[in-house]
Design an enzyme around this catalytic site. Sequence first.
Site, PDB file in Angstrom:
ATOM      1  N   LYS A   1       0.842  -1.345   0.211  1.00 52.85           N
ATOM      2  CA  LYS A   1       0.065  -0.041   0.080  1.00 52.85           C
ATOM      3  C   LYS A   1       0.913   1.238   0.088  1.00 52.85           C
ATOM      4  O   LYS A   1       0.507   2.134  -0.634  1.00 52.85           O
ATOM      5  CB  LYS A   1      -0.961  -0.033   1.154  1.00 52.85           C
ATOM      6  CG  LYS A   1      -2.068  -0.879   0.983  1.00 52.85           C
ATOM      7  CD  LYS A   1      -2.861  -1.077   2.257  1.00 52.85           C
ATOM      8  CE  LYS A   1      -4.394  -1.982   1.864  1.00 52.85           C
ATOM      9  NZ  LYS A   1      -3.930  -3.251   1.725  1.00 52.85           N
TER      10      LYS A   1
ATOM     11  N   HIS B   1     -15.757  -3.677   7.606  1.00 49.82           N
ATOM     12  CA  HIS B   1     -14.891  -3.411   6.368  1.00 49.82           C
ATOM     13  C   HIS B   1     -15.115  -4.305   5.185  1.00 49.82           C
ATOM     14  O   HIS B   1     -14.653  -4.687   4.125  1.00 49.82           O
ATOM     15  CB  HIS B   1     -13.580  -3.348   6.641  1.00 49.82           C
ATOM     16  CG  HIS B   1     -13.143  -2.464   7.651  1.00 49.82           C
ATOM     17  ND1 HIS B   1     -13.224  -1.288   7.458  1.00 49.82           N
ATOM     18  CD2 HIS B   1     -12.521  -2.777   8.993  1.00 49.82           C
ATOM     19  CE1 HIS B   1     -12.619  -0.494   8.550  1.00 49.82           C
ATOM     20  NE2 HIS B   1     -12.370  -1.508   9.356  1.00 49.82           N
TER      21      HIS B   1
ATOM     22  N   ASN C   1      -7.343  -2.911  -6.845  1.00 51.29           N
ATOM     23  CA  ASN C   1      -7.523  -4.566  -6.870  1.00 51.29           C
ATOM     24  C   ASN C   1      -7.231  -5.265  -8.021  1.00 51.29           C
ATOM     25  O   ASN C   1      -8.031  -4.700  -9.080  1.00 51.29           O
ATOM     26  CB  ASN C   1      -8.938  -4.940  -6.198  1.00 51.29           C
ATOM     27  CG  ASN C   1      -9.009  -4.776  -4.741  1.00 51.29           C
ATOM     28  OD1 ASN C   1      -8.369  -5.305  -3.902  1.00 51.29           O
ATOM     29  ND2 ASN C   1     -10.232  -3.834  -4.469  1.00 51.29           N
TER      30      ASN C   1
ATOM     31  N   ARG D   1      -7.861  -7.583  -9.984  1.00 50.09           N
ATOM     32  CA  ARG D   1      -8.550  -8.773 -10.474  1.00 50.09           C
ATOM     33  C   ARG D   1      -9.869  -8.210 -10.629  1.00 50.09           C
ATOM     34  O   ARG D   1     -10.249  -6.886 -10.534  1.00 50.09           O
ATOM     35  CB  ARG D   1      -8.392  -9.690  -9.269  1.00 50.09           C
ATOM     36  CG  ARG D   1      -8.880  -9.040  -8.003  1.00 50.09           C
ATOM     37  CD  ARG D   1      -9.139 -10.179  -7.094  1.00 50.09           C
ATOM     38  NE  ARG D   1      -9.266  -9.548  -5.687  1.00 50.09           N
ATOM     39  CZ  ARG D   1     -10.372  -8.797  -5.161  1.00 50.09           C
ATOM     40  NH1 ARG D   1     -11.509  -8.849  -5.886  1.00 50.09           N
ATOM     41  NH2 ARG D   1     -10.430  -8.536  -4.040  1.00 50.09           N
TER      42      ARG D   1
END
Length: 648
Positions: free
Chosen positions: A116, A234, A294, A296
């Site tokens: 990140k 989340h 992400n 994917r």
Amino acid sequence: MFDKIMIANRGEIACRVMETAQRLGVACVAVYSDADAGAKHVAMADQAVHIGGAAPADSYLKGDVIIQAALNTGAQAIHPGYGFLSENPDFVDAVEAAGLTFIGPSARAIRAMGLKDAAKALMQEAGVPVVPGYHGANQDPEHLSGAADTIGYPVLIKAVAGGGGKGMRLVERPQDFAAALDSARGEAKTAFGNDAVLIEKYVSKPRHIEVQVFGDGTHAVHLFERDCSLQRRHQKVIEEAPAPGMTAEMRAAMGQAGVRAAEAIGYKGAGTVEFIVDASEGLRADRFWFMEMNTRLQVEHPVTEAITGVDLVEWQLRVAAGESLPVRQADLSINGHAFEARIYAEDVPKGFLPATGTLSHLEFPAGARIDSGVRAGDTISPWYDPMIAKITVHGPTRGAALRQLERALRWTDIGGTVTNVSFLRLLACQPDFVRGDVDTGLIGREADSLTAAPVACTKARSIAALAALGLHEGAGELGGFTLWGPLGWDVTLTHHDEEFSARVLVSGPGQFDVALGDGERHRVEHKGGLWWVDATRVQARVARGRDELTVFWGNGYRFGLVDPLARESSAGGDTNVILAPMPGLVKAVFATAGQEVREGDRLAILEAMKMEHSLLAARDGVVAEVLAEAGSQVEAGAALVRLEPEDE
């Protein structure tokens, strides 16, 4: 285009990929674990290969075994779905080293977005806005205070080594910064042995809005945004597209940021760029920041497909096979509004605890898109995610689509396990959500009203009583009267932690009077497959399992079937005579006159309520008389076996 591909996944995403691939004439190879030998994705596939044990580490995470299976079956490419190996760059390298095509981004692109902090730095270089903050090594209090002034209040002080909220402080005014810093550092030192902190902008009303991107390795387009703000712990619950309240200016800015992110790493295939948005003053083009990418296909991709008319899996296959982007940005537009709700086997009142069970009944409404990897009779396994299905609806406006979602959930019938369907339906009607006033804290704030277990009314309980006795399936329609009066049945059921009884009397063909233990009475009819209660047709459906049943009527009300023999034996009474606790068929008789029996010995079997009930001796003794024979129909209270009287 490929001739044959392997799907390195299971469940609904494996089925979803197969639907598109087979439509394009591409043969599909499935892989499966011990637990999935009879799964839906295995049945759908053209070929299926066993790859190991039930645990993911023994099967779906074994990249070398999956690659070898692809080579052995002649597959040319591997689609990873989502989860498992889908974002594992080492797996991508291994796939390509074996001479196969990975249907997704390069290993380099996955690695670029895998960390990140590094991803945020890369995005900053590409001109993508990131959350304002200070992550530097200078821990001087004056320097940190200056950083907070630059970022703009309110800010969060967060321990670098933090977790669980320790070493975290919200600071809303500059004059409070020094005290909050000292407090955060002290807590961090105690908890983690490290008092270093970072400073980030605090978003007071956060929304989670993401942009669907698609690239061919050189160029990229965006397919607009999805709002995924409805989350619990989340985890996304309901997603929608487009985002409510979105302005043209902000959509253009977010879309361009997503494209820049994809092109900065030479992205190939479908991906999602996730942003956190400060909605405290509405949606503004200067109030969104990059969170992560992400690399994917996302679980919620159907809502994007619904509003754009694009099959993202088809695009994945075409680009992986060497084609360039199918369309230009100007060719894409938004049509209407879409919602997706994720249906899980989980106990909502118990904190969304994952559940298992065999799906005794599974029926979805017409008019909604259903993505599911299970069928009626399948078992929700403890080994994997307990998702049952995703329901996607599309309408010309947000309001129309939301009404469709609520209706679709009301007509979703799932028996055999607890689910979150009632929770989703309440959420679809929640006033703030209906207005489009959403943020990531909405479910937490409204948890008490959203997570309460639905309680069946007396009308639903009356229907359950008939269903428990099987009377809605024809019993009692002809033989419902005797010379002495109407035939009656007693039944006991459980609902949540409550046990209740009902007395059912036949009043005519397919017509019954139900008296509940609390004094409530209802006239119930079942004709032509429809239910009527007190002369009013109701939209109820019933599904029955082995020891439970569900009445679907707005919510799914679950009832447990109480074996009356357990109640008879525990209640005591005359131990000399074994009585039929309800009307039924004597299936077998094991007692004979003069036989010595022990307490608990099985004397006969009564078949009733679609179950076999063993009739047991209540005490030691000698059989005096057998009063019924196998094959005879008896009424409740009929004496079946009598023991010799006990010695005084």
